[in-house]
Motif scaffolding. Sequence first.
Motif, short mmCIF file in Angstrom:
data_model
loop_
_atom_site.label_atom_id
_atom_site.label_comp_id
_atom_site.label_asym_id
_atom_site.label_seq_id
_atom_site.Cartn_x
_atom_site.Cartn_y
_atom_site.Cartn_z
N LYS A 113 33.13 -4.85 11.65
CA LYS A 113 34.25 -5.84 11.95
C LYS A 113 34.00 -6.55 10.52
CE LYS A 113 31.42 -9.23 14.03
NZ LYS A 113 31.43 -10.10 14.53
N GLU A 142 44.18 -0.93 7.64
CA GLU A 142 43.92 -2.16 8.58
C GLU A 142 43.36 -3.05 7.50
OE1 GLU A 142 44.54 0.60 10.41
OE2 GLU A 142 46.81 0.53 11.21
N ARG A 143 42.18 -2.11 7.40
CA ARG A 143 40.66 -2.60 7.19
C ARG A 143 41.40 -3.30 5.50
NH1 ARG A 143 35.72 -3.37 7.78
NH2 ARG A 143 36.54 -3.68 10.07
N GLU A 146 43.35 -6.49 6.18
CA GLU A 146 42.67 -7.51 6.35
C GLU A 146 41.51 -8.21 4.67
OE1 GLU A 146 40.74 -6.59 10.82
OE2 GLU A 146 39.94 -4.84 9.56
N SER A 147 40.95 -6.57 3.97
CA SER A 147 40.06 -7.19 3.28
C SER A 147 41.18 -8.32 1.89
CB SER A 147 39.42 -6.03 2.59
OG SER A 147 38.62 -5.43 3.32
N ASN A 149 43.47 -9.75 2.22
CA ASN A 149 43.71 -11.24 3.14
C ASN A 149 42.42 -12.22 3.01
OD1 ASN A 149 46.41 -11.44 3.85
ND2 ASN A 149 45.83 -10.43 5.89
#
Length: 185
Positions: A113, A142-143, A146-147, A149
Amino acid sequence: MLHGRGANAEDILSLAENLDVTDYLLSAPQASGNSWYPNSFLAIPRNNEPWLSSALDLVHTVVGGFIKQGIKKEKIYFLGFSQGACLTLEYTARNADKYGGIVAFTGGLIGDKIYKENYRGDFINTPVFIGTSNPDFHVPVERVRESANIFRNMGADLTEKIYPNMGHTINQDEINHANRLIFKP
């Protein structure tokens, strides 16, 4: 310049032929056994230890060596592909500051996570380019998002490009973005 799993320093250095880095000092550390850490970057971090910490320490030593030579952080650039892109993002997020630029060709922050407590500091508008394929069988989009962001929230001037069905590779558009946004000939 940080190479991917199964590759080596010479491989990532050969990418310089396509980048506007003629006046740059290039450094490409070599991972032991051609891998920075043994498991997926999505594994629980302790499952990639002690290799992950060793890889982060090696990058820190290289950066520290440049600084000791009088190279300011804002003149230091990072670039990685795949596992090397993950290591690039992880190191810079843990050590956020004003750098010359950061390029991640298919990578994301490391862990099962996002461990936000590992990331502090301010990139002070450091230009960052993250490119990837959707889908990519090693790095879920998706990762990557997220990264990206996390980097935005830490003050990076981030450009994120998702390419449909590109595969696990680097394309010419990514090279062009890196040259235009980061290396700026």
